[in-house]
Design a protein around this motif. Structure first.
Motif, PDB file in Angstrom:
ATOM      1  N   LYS A   1       0.850  -1.197   0.000  1.00 37.78           N
ATOM      2  CA  LYS A   1       0.000   0.000   0.000  1.00 37.78           C
ATOM      3  C   LYS A   1       0.884   1.245   0.000  1.00 37.78           C
ATOM      4  O   LYS A   1       2.050   1.181   0.392  1.00 37.78           O
ATOM      5  CB  LYS A   1      -0.892   0.038   1.244  1.00 37.78           C
ATOM      6  N   GLN A   2       0.281   2.357  -0.414  1.00 42.94           N
ATOM      7  CA  GLN A   2       0.963   3.646  -0.378  1.00 42.94           C
ATOM      8  C   GLN A   2       0.016   4.691   0.180  1.00 42.94           C
ATOM      9  O   GLN A   2      -1.202   4.597   0.010  1.00 42.94           O
ATOM     10  CB  GLN A   2       1.382   4.097  -1.779  1.00 42.94           C
ATOM     11  N   ALA A   3       0.593   5.697   0.814  1.00 39.50           N
ATOM     12  CA  ALA A   3      -0.174   6.850   1.277  1.00 39.50           C
ATOM     13  C   ALA A   3       0.689   8.084   1.078  1.00 39.50           C
ATOM     14  O   ALA A   3       1.912   8.030   1.255  1.00 39.50           O
ATOM     15  CB  ALA A   3      -0.552   6.696   2.750  1.00 39.50           C
ATOM     16  N   THR A   4       0.056   9.161   0.674  1.00 43.21           N
ATOM     17  CA  THR A   4       0.768  10.427   0.505  1.00 43.21           C
ATOM     18  C   THR A   4      -0.036  11.533   1.159  1.00 43.21           C
ATOM     19  O   THR A   4      -1.246  11.408   1.356  1.00 43.21           O
ATOM     20  CB  THR A   4       0.988  10.767  -0.982  1.00 43.21           C
ATOM     21  N   GLY A   5       0.640  12.612   1.477  1.00 46.20           N
ATOM     22  CA  GLY A   5      -0.049  13.751   2.052  1.00 46.20           C
ATOM     23  C   GLY A   5       0.896  14.899   2.317  1.00 46.20           C
ATOM     24  O   GLY A   5       2.074  14.862   1.942  1.00 46.20           O
ATOM     25  N   LEU A   6       0.360  15.924   2.959  1.00 50.49           N
ATOM     26  CA  LEU A   6       1.128  17.100   3.338  1.00 50.49           C
ATOM     27  C   LEU A   6       0.910  17.354   4.822  1.00 50.49           C
ATOM     28  O   LEU A   6      -0.216  17.236   5.314  1.00 50.49           O
ATOM     29  CB  LEU A   6       0.688  18.328   2.539  1.00 50.49           C
ATOM     30  N   ILE A   7       1.980  17.707   5.510  1.00 48.31           N
ATOM     31  CA  ILE A   7       1.891  18.118   6.905  1.00 48.31           C
ATOM     32  C   ILE A   7       2.322  19.572   6.964  1.00 48.31           C
ATOM     33  O   ILE A   7       3.413  19.923   6.496  1.00 48.31           O
ATOM     34  CB  ILE A   7       2.782  17.245   7.809  1.00 48.31           C
ATOM     35  N   ASP A   8       1.460  20.431   7.494  1.00 45.44           N
ATOM     36  CA  ASP A   8       1.776  21.854   7.638  1.00 45.44           C
ATOM     37  C   ASP A   8       2.387  22.115   9.003  1.00 45.44           C
ATOM     38  O   ASP A   8       1.938  21.567  10.011  1.00 45.44           O
ATOM     39  CB  ASP A   8       0.523  22.702   7.461  1.00 45.44           C
ATOM     40  N   VAL A   9       3.415  22.964   9.010  1.00 45.56           N
ATOM     41  CA  VAL A   9       4.120  23.302  10.242  1.00 45.56           C
ATOM     42  C   VAL A   9       4.217  24.816  10.343  1.00 45.56           C
ATOM     43  O   VAL A   9       4.719  25.468   9.425  1.00 45.56           O
ATOM     44  CB  VAL A   9       5.545  22.690  10.259  1.00 45.56           C
ATOM     45  N   ALA A  10       3.755  25.368  11.456  1.00 44.79           N
ATOM     46  CA  ALA A  10       3.889  26.803  11.717  1.00 44.79           C
ATOM     47  C   ALA A  10       5.177  27.027  12.496  1.00 44.79           C
ATOM     48  O   ALA A  10       5.451  26.323  13.467  1.00 44.79           O
ATOM     49  CB  ALA A  10       2.694  27.308  12.513  1.00 44.79           C
ATOM     50  N   THR A  11       5.979  27.979  12.055  1.00 47.73           N
ATOM     51  CA  THR A  11       7.207  28.312  12.774  1.00 47.73           C
ATOM     52  C   THR A  11       7.066  29.709  13.367  1.00 47.73           C
ATOM     53  O   THR A  11       6.264  30.511  12.901  1.00 47.73           O
ATOM     54  CB  THR A  11       8.441  28.261  11.851  1.00 47.73           C
ATOM     55  N   SER A  12       7.886  29.990  14.357  1.00 48.49           N
ATOM     56  CA  SER A  12       7.859  31.329  14.961  1.00 48.49           C
ATOM     57  C   SER A  12       9.176  32.046  14.717  1.00 48.49           C
ATOM     58  O   SER A  12       9.569  32.912  15.469  1.00 48.49           O
ATOM     59  CB  SER A  12       7.553  31.225  16.455  1.00 48.49           C
ATOM     60  N   GLY A  13       9.870  31.655  13.667  1.00 48.56           N
ATOM     61  CA  GLY A  13      11.169  32.234  13.340  1.00 48.56           C
ATOM     62  C   GLY A  13      12.234  31.166  13.425  1.00 48.56           C
ATOM     63  O   GLY A  13      11.936  29.974  13.515  1.00 48.56           O
ATOM     64  N   GLN A  14      13.483  31.584  13.389  1.00 45.88           N
ATOM     65  CA  GLN A  14      14.603  30.650  13.350  1.00 45.88           C
ATOM     66  C   GLN A  14      14.577  29.669  14.515  1.00 45.88           C
ATOM     67  O   GLN A  14      14.241  30.032  15.634  1.00 45.88           O
ATOM     68  CB  GLN A  14      15.919  31.415  13.385  1.00 45.88           C
ATOM     69  N   GLY A  15      14.953  28.445  14.201  1.00 48.02           N
ATOM     70  CA  GLY A  15      15.053  27.426  15.229  1.00 48.02           C
ATOM     71  C   GLY A  15      14.432  26.119  14.785  1.00 48.02           C
ATOM     72  O   GLY A  15      13.915  25.991  13.682  1.00 48.02           O
ATOM     73  N   LEU A  16      14.493  25.141  15.678  1.00 47.81           N
ATOM     74  CA  LEU A  16      13.989  23.811  15.398  1.00 47.81           C
ATOM     75  C   LEU A  16      12.597  23.631  15.982  1.00 47.81           C
ATOM     76  O   LEU A  16      12.368  23.949  17.154  1.00 47.81           O
ATOM     77  CB  LEU A  16      14.935  22.750  15.969  1.00 47.81           C
ATOM     78  N   VAL A  17      11.692  23.127  15.162  1.00 50.97           N
ATOM     79  CA  VAL A  17      10.316  22.850  15.572  1.00 50.97           C
ATOM     80  C   VAL A  17      10.125  21.339  15.523  1.00 50.97           C
ATOM     81  O   VAL A  17      10.249  20.731  14.454  1.00 50.97           O
ATOM     82  CB  VAL A  17       9.296  23.531  14.622  1.00 50.97           C
ATOM     83  N   GLU A  18       9.840  20.737  16.666  1.00 50.41           N
ATOM     84  CA  GLU A  18       9.670  19.279  16.677  1.00 50.41           C
ATOM     85  C   GLU A  18       8.359  18.898  15.994  1.00 50.41           C
ATOM     86  O   GLU A  18       7.306  19.468  16.276  1.00 50.41           O
ATOM     87  CB  GLU A  18       9.707  18.694  18.091  1.00 50.41           C
ATOM     88  N   ILE A  19       8.451  17.939  15.083  1.00 50.24           N
ATOM     89  CA  ILE A  19       7.286  17.476  14.325  1.00 50.24           C
ATOM     90  C   ILE A  19       7.047  15.978  14.513  1.00 50.24           C
ATOM     91  O   ILE A  19       6.205  15.402  13.828  1.00 50.24           O
ATOM     92  CB  ILE A  19       7.429  17.812  12.824  1.00 50.24           C
ATOM     93  N   THR A  20       7.756  15.356  15.458  1.00 46.31           N
ATOM     94  CA  THR A  20       7.668  13.909  15.653  1.00 46.31           C
ATOM     95  C   THR A  20       6.232  13.446  15.853  1.00 46.31           C
ATOM     96  O   THR A  20       5.788  12.481  15.216  1.00 46.31           O
ATOM     97  CB  THR A  20       8.518  13.473  16.869  1.00 46.31           C
ATOM     98  N   HIS A  21       5.500  14.104  16.727  1.00 42.00           N
ATOM     99  CA  HIS A  21       4.138  13.658  17.043  1.00 42.00           C
ATOM    100  C   HIS A  21       3.187  13.853  15.869  1.00 42.00           C
ATOM    101  O   HIS A  21       2.338  12.989  15.612  1.00 42.00           O
ATOM    102  CB  HIS A  21       3.625  14.357  18.302  1.00 42.00           C
ATOM    103  N   GLN A  22       3.322  14.959  15.139  1.00 45.14           N
ATOM    104  CA  GLN A  22       2.490  15.169  13.955  1.00 45.14           C
ATOM    105  C   GLN A  22       2.714  14.059  12.942  1.00 45.14           C
ATOM    106  O   GLN A  22       1.766  13.523  12.365  1.00 45.14           O
ATOM    107  CB  GLN A  22       2.822  16.513  13.284  1.00 45.14           C
TER     108      GLN A  22
END
Length: 139
Positions: free
Chosen positions: A2-23
């Motif tokens: 099987k295959q699945a595709t999609g997009l995950i949107d991430v909001a940033t607040s400026g420079q730095g690392l935003v954890e997306i593991t849970h999303q």
């Protein structure tokens, strides 16, 4: 298979690392596959993706500080500064990191190590909405 595709949107607040593991883990779980390969692709030239330690916040701070030292910002340092002094440094930082990650899926879960997390690394100073293309193939 099987295959699945999609997009995950991430909001940033400026420079730095935003954890997306849970999303990402939630997106993977929603497709009910047990074994396979997950691919993530950052659709931007001034942001990137990292697998990095998710326990100590100092790691994220140190990474951001390191990139600020090796790729400084400032008017007159680069020919390309159409969007300001952080424009070309953001492109260089993205070139030094990665825009694509591949993570095996075993037992329905990403095979990240104990202290590993997935991060979008924002290289611009302003807030942005970033888009990550995701592709999962497996059974």
């Amino acid at each position: 298979m099987k295959q699945a595709t999609g997009l995950i949107d991430v909001a940033t607040s400026g420079q730095g690392l935003v954890e997306i593991t849970h999303q990402v883990a939630d997106w993977v779980a929603g497709h009910g596959m047990g074994e396979g390969l997950l691919t993530l692709f950052c659709r931007h030239t001034s942001a990137s993706l990292l697998v990095q330690e998710n326990a100590a916040p100092e790691v994220r701070d140190d990474l951001a500080a390191f990139f600020a030292r090796i790729v400084p910002e400032g008017r007159g340092l680069y020919a390309h500064d159409d969007e300001g002094p952080d424009d070309m440094p953001a492109h260089i930082r993205a070139a030094l990191t990665q825009t694509q990650l591949s993570i095996p899926l075993l037992g329905g879960r990403m095979t990240l190590g104990t202290w590993q997390g997935l991060y979008l690394f924002e290289h611009r100073r302003a807030r942005h909405r970033r888009s990550i293309a995701v592709h999962l193939i497996g059974e």
